[in-house]
Write a protein that holds these residues in place. Structure first.
Motif, mmCIF file in Angstrom:
data_model
loop_
_atom_site.group_PDB
_atom_site.id
_atom_site.type_symbol
_atom_site.label_atom_id
_atom_site.label_comp_id
_atom_site.label_asym_id
_atom_site.label_seq_id
_atom_site.Cartn_x
_atom_site.Cartn_y
_atom_site.Cartn_z
ATOM 1 N N ILE A 53 1.001 -1.237 0.171
ATOM 2 C CA ILE A 53 -0.083 -0.040 -0.271
ATOM 3 C C ILE A 53 0.715 1.123 0.118
ATOM 4 C CG2 ILE A 53 -1.637 1.537 1.275
ATOM 5 C CD1 ILE A 53 -2.915 -1.348 -0.083
ATOM 6 N N ALA A 54 1.964 1.010 0.698
ATOM 7 C CA ALA A 54 2.835 2.236 0.910
ATOM 8 C C ALA A 54 3.275 2.564 -0.407
ATOM 9 C CB ALA A 54 4.164 2.101 1.880
ATOM 10 N N ILE A 55 4.026 1.803 -1.090
ATOM 11 C CA ILE A 55 4.808 1.958 -2.389
ATOM 12 C C ILE A 55 3.813 2.525 -3.460
ATOM 13 C CG2 ILE A 55 6.679 0.778 -1.999
ATOM 14 C CD1 ILE A 55 5.643 -1.351 -3.902
ATOM 15 N N PHE A 56 2.610 2.054 -3.491
ATOM 16 C CA PHE A 56 1.352 2.539 -4.430
ATOM 17 C C PHE A 56 1.133 3.692 -4.181
ATOM 18 C CE2 PHE A 56 -3.028 3.267 -4.885
ATOM 19 C CZ PHE A 56 -3.234 3.152 -6.148
ATOM 20 N N LEU A 57 1.052 4.254 -3.013
ATOM 21 C CA LEU A 57 0.541 5.765 -2.605
ATOM 22 C C LEU A 57 1.859 6.615 -2.744
ATOM 23 C CD1 LEU A 57 -1.767 5.570 0.758
ATOM 24 C CD2 LEU A 57 -2.197 6.066 -1.845
ATOM 25 N N LEU A 58 3.218 6.074 -2.688
ATOM 26 C CA LEU A 58 4.369 6.985 -2.624
ATOM 27 C C LEU A 58 4.699 7.229 -4.334
ATOM 28 C CD1 LEU A 58 7.114 5.931 -0.219
ATOM 29 C CD2 LEU A 58 6.072 8.083 -0.418
ATOM 30 N N GLY A 59 4.532 6.202 -4.975
ATOM 31 C CA GLY A 59 5.131 6.250 -6.311
ATOM 32 C C GLY A 59 6.552 5.945 -6.332
ATOM 33 N N ALA A 60 6.934 5.750 -7.744
ATOM 34 C CA ALA A 60 8.413 5.313 -7.626
ATOM 35 C C ALA A 60 9.443 6.245 -7.661
ATOM 36 C CB ALA A 60 8.395 4.675 -9.370
ATOM 37 N N ARG A 61 10.613 5.955 -7.256
ATOM 38 C CA ARG A 61 11.736 6.797 -7.175
ATOM 39 C C ARG A 61 11.919 7.480 -8.554
ATOM 40 N NH1 ARG A 61 16.070 2.642 -5.210
ATOM 41 N NH2 ARG A 61 14.808 1.466 -6.504
ATOM 42 N N ILE A 62 12.517 8.888 -8.476
ATOM 43 C CA ILE A 62 13.125 9.402 -9.727
ATOM 44 C C ILE A 62 13.944 8.737 -10.497
ATOM 45 C CG2 ILE A 62 14.072 11.412 -10.578
ATOM 46 C CD1 ILE A 62 13.090 12.991 -8.075
ATOM 47 N N GLY A 63 13.758 8.287 -11.654
ATOM 48 C CA GLY A 63 14.494 7.540 -12.714
ATOM 49 C C GLY A 63 14.281 6.096 -12.594
ATOM 50 N N LYS A 64 13.480 5.343 -11.795
ATOM 51 C CA LYS A 64 13.226 4.128 -11.709
ATOM 52 C C LYS A 64 12.521 3.797 -12.996
ATOM 53 C CE LYS A 64 12.643 0.029 -10.271
ATOM 54 N NZ LYS A 64 13.718 -1.103 -10.370
ATOM 55 N N PHE A 65 11.781 4.229 -13.620
ATOM 56 C CA PHE A 65 11.030 4.074 -14.941
ATOM 57 C C PHE A 65 11.118 5.014 -16.057
ATOM 58 C CE2 PHE A 65 8.501 2.025 -11.664
ATOM 59 C CZ PHE A 65 8.388 0.688 -11.835
ATOM 60 N N GLY A 66 11.929 4.616 -16.953
ATOM 61 C CA GLY A 66 12.316 5.623 -18.175
ATOM 62 C C GLY A 66 11.013 6.078 -18.753
ATOM 63 N N GLU A 67 11.389 7.094 -19.746
ATOM 64 C CA GLU A 67 10.317 7.496 -20.695
ATOM 65 C C GLU A 67 9.565 6.552 -21.378
ATOM 66 O OE1 GLU A 67 11.865 10.542 -23.003
ATOM 67 O OE2 GLU A 67 12.778 11.813 -21.256
ATOM 68 N N ASP A 68 10.229 5.235 -21.411
ATOM 69 C CA ASP A 68 9.461 4.227 -22.414
ATOM 70 C C ASP A 68 8.707 3.454 -21.409
ATOM 71 O OD1 ASP A 68 11.632 3.281 -20.891
ATOM 72 O OD2 ASP A 68 12.720 1.963 -22.811
ATOM 73 N N GLY A 69 8.811 3.790 -20.054
ATOM 74 C CA GLY A 69 8.175 3.051 -19.029
ATOM 75 C C GLY A 69 8.735 1.783 -18.635
ATOM 76 N N LYS A 70 9.740 1.546 -18.972
ATOM 77 C CA LYS A 70 10.433 0.172 -18.793
ATOM 78 C C LYS A 70 11.313 0.689 -17.541
ATOM 79 C CE LYS A 70 10.933 -1.911 -23.098
ATOM 80 N NZ LYS A 70 11.747 -2.256 -24.426
ATOM 81 N N PRO A 71 11.476 -0.675 -16.494
ATOM 82 C CA PRO A 71 12.083 -0.317 -15.439
ATOM 83 C C PRO A 71 13.591 -0.233 -15.400
ATOM 84 C CG PRO A 71 11.271 -2.683 -15.603
ATOM 85 C CD PRO A 71 10.706 -1.969 -16.537
ATOM 86 N N LYS A 72 14.257 0.610 -14.724
ATOM 87 C CA LYS A 72 15.708 0.870 -14.859
ATOM 88 C C LYS A 72 16.351 0.316 -13.503
ATOM 89 C CE LYS A 72 15.907 3.233 -18.835
ATOM 90 N NZ LYS A 72 14.571 2.817 -19.344
ATOM 91 N N ALA A 73 17.429 -0.497 -13.577
ATOM 92 C CA ALA A 73 17.914 -0.639 -12.299
ATOM 93 C C ALA A 73 18.571 0.413 -11.524
ATOM 94 C CB ALA A 73 19.207 -1.861 -12.479
ATOM 95 N N ILE A 74 18.304 0.645 -10.153
ATOM 96 C CA ILE A 74 19.003 1.585 -9.521
ATOM 97 C C ILE A 74 20.020 1.026 -8.611
ATOM 98 C CG2 ILE A 74 18.735 3.643 -7.777
ATOM 99 C CD1 ILE A 74 15.960 4.469 -8.880
#
Length: 418
Positions: A189-210
């Motif tokens: 629930i927390a990560i759903f409400l918080l949203g992803a870290r900056i840079g986690k998902f690129g402009e193409d929507g694909k996940p990037k490893a941090i």
């Protein structure tokens, strides 16, 4: 009961209490290892806060909320036995808890478990949550939500007497649902409400490893957690019974080993590389998976549960990414998804296995899921509306250590200075 046996039981429970306490160092190392250097102090602060405040909350009311003394005819949903932890008559004698331990040992052992639920959330929300908001969430979740769910089973509430067909009661030996899933639902629930870290998902929507800043810390954390699980599961026997305690330690270790091997092989086949982080999370997935039925499984069944948990970890991490959720340490895959798997496995493997038991286990998972999700959402959504959950973009980019704490985890460490 022989005084020597009572003492031996109590000493074993104290050792297990120490091992579960040691797990908080393991969680701390794992979390800082898998996240960036600029947020290290923040994560360590949260973990120290959780154990200190969690223990105090359990002392103030959590223990009596979790073990309220439900009477026959009670709904078994909510009851409170009062504030404080004054020992009952006979609380220091073998008459208490079948001679396994004293009242004080009982409180401390269970108190260590209570803090673990919030630690699971800490890793999932790392690097972007406001410290104040997280602390408020921890106080309510550990102080109220965790002990209420625990009372449903370990406190003699409605789950402990939930029968269907041949199945007599929900079964969760050491907390695949009651500890790990409780933390896991809060994390989701927390990560759903918080949203992803900056840079986690690129402009193409694909996940990037941090990448995390210290895989040695992460590896040390997982090995410490494995050691701590000897107390987590071994202590849940609630005595030093030689046969049952040794079986539990064997099934716990075999599931951990199988989970690790299974996860690294699955990720090797899927991604063509030997991924250490998958290996480490596979070990934890195996440990979480065996926790519900560690005393009911044969060694062979423990290996199967671990092997399947390792596959579930790799699939779970991929699923979380696909849903555009950001979980820096894989807490949801490890604690929630493998917690559900371990709870359901009690109905599939081991001495309690039956379709009726599987349905009762499923009902228990559903009850915890509903209550934890709704309460976590109410708490976090309220915090989000009142004071905000997430730090500013500037704070996130520059790091929470400098902005929230005014300090650096490695103040003297500079690259390329000799």
């Amino acid at each position: 009961m022989d005084a020597g046996l009572f003492t031996a039981n109590n000493v074993w429970m104290m050792i297990c209490t120490g091992l579960v306490f040691f797990m908080h160092l393991g969680f701390s190392f794992l979390e800082i290892g898998l996240t960036r250097q600029k947020n290290t102090v923040n994560i360590l602060f949260k973990n120290v806060f959780i154990i200190c405040v969690g223990l105090l909350l359990y002392y103030v009311g959590g223990f009596n909320l979790m073990y309220p003394g439900f009477e026959d005819g009670d709904m078994g949903f909510l009851k409170f036995a009062g504030f404080g932890i004054a020992a009952p008559e006979g609380g220091m004698t073998p008459d208490y808890a079948d001679g396994g331990y004293t009242w004080w040992t009982d409180f401390l052992f269970q108190g260590m478990f209570a803090a673990t639920a919030a630690t699971i959330v800490s890793g999932a929300v790392a690097e972007r949550i406001k410290l104040g908001g997280f602390m408020i969430f921890t106080i309510v979740y550990v102080g109220l939500v965790y002990p209420i769910v625990g009372s449903w089973q370990w406190g003699g509430g409605f789950l402990s007497s939930l029968s269907y067909g041949s199945a007599e009661g929900f079964y969760d030996f050491a907390g695949s649902t009651l500890v790990h899933s409780v933390g896991g639902w809060g994390a989701l629930i927390a990560i759903f409400l918080l949203g992803a870290r900056i840079g986690k998902f690129g402009e193409d929507g694909k996940p990037k490893a941090i990448p995390g800043h210290s895989l040695p810390f992460a590896a040390a954390g997982v090995l410490i957690l494995w050691l701590g699980w000897f107390g987590f599961n071994g202590g849940s026997v609630l005595s030093a019974d030689p046969e049952l305690t040794s079986l539990v330690l064997v099934t716990t270790s075999l599931a951990a080993a199988a989970g690790g091997v299974s996860a690294f092989l699955t990720s090797l086949l899927a991604y063509k590389n030997y991924d250490l982080t998958m290996f480490l999370n596979g070990i934890l997935g195996g440990l979480v998976g065996i926790t519900a039925g560690a005393d009911q499984m044969s060694p062979n069944e423990a290996v199967i549960i671990g092997l399947l948990a390792g596959i579930i970890i790799v699939a779970g991490v991929a699923l979380i990414d696909k849903l555009k959720l950001d979980d820096p340490v894989g807490a949801v895959a490890v604690h929630l998804i493998c917690g559900i798997w371990g709870t359901l496995a009690v109905g599939i493997f081991g001495s309690l296995a039956s379709f009726d038991q599987f349905l009762v286990q499923l009902a228990g998972v559903g009850a915890a899921a509903t209550f934890c999700s709704i309460t976590a959402f109410i708490i976090l959504f309220t915090i989000k509306k009142v004071s905000g959950l997430r730090v500013s973009e500037k704070e996130e980019l520059e790091g929470l250590d400098i902005h929230e704490h005014g300090m650096d985890a490695y103040a003297d460490f500079r690259m390329n200075q000799h």
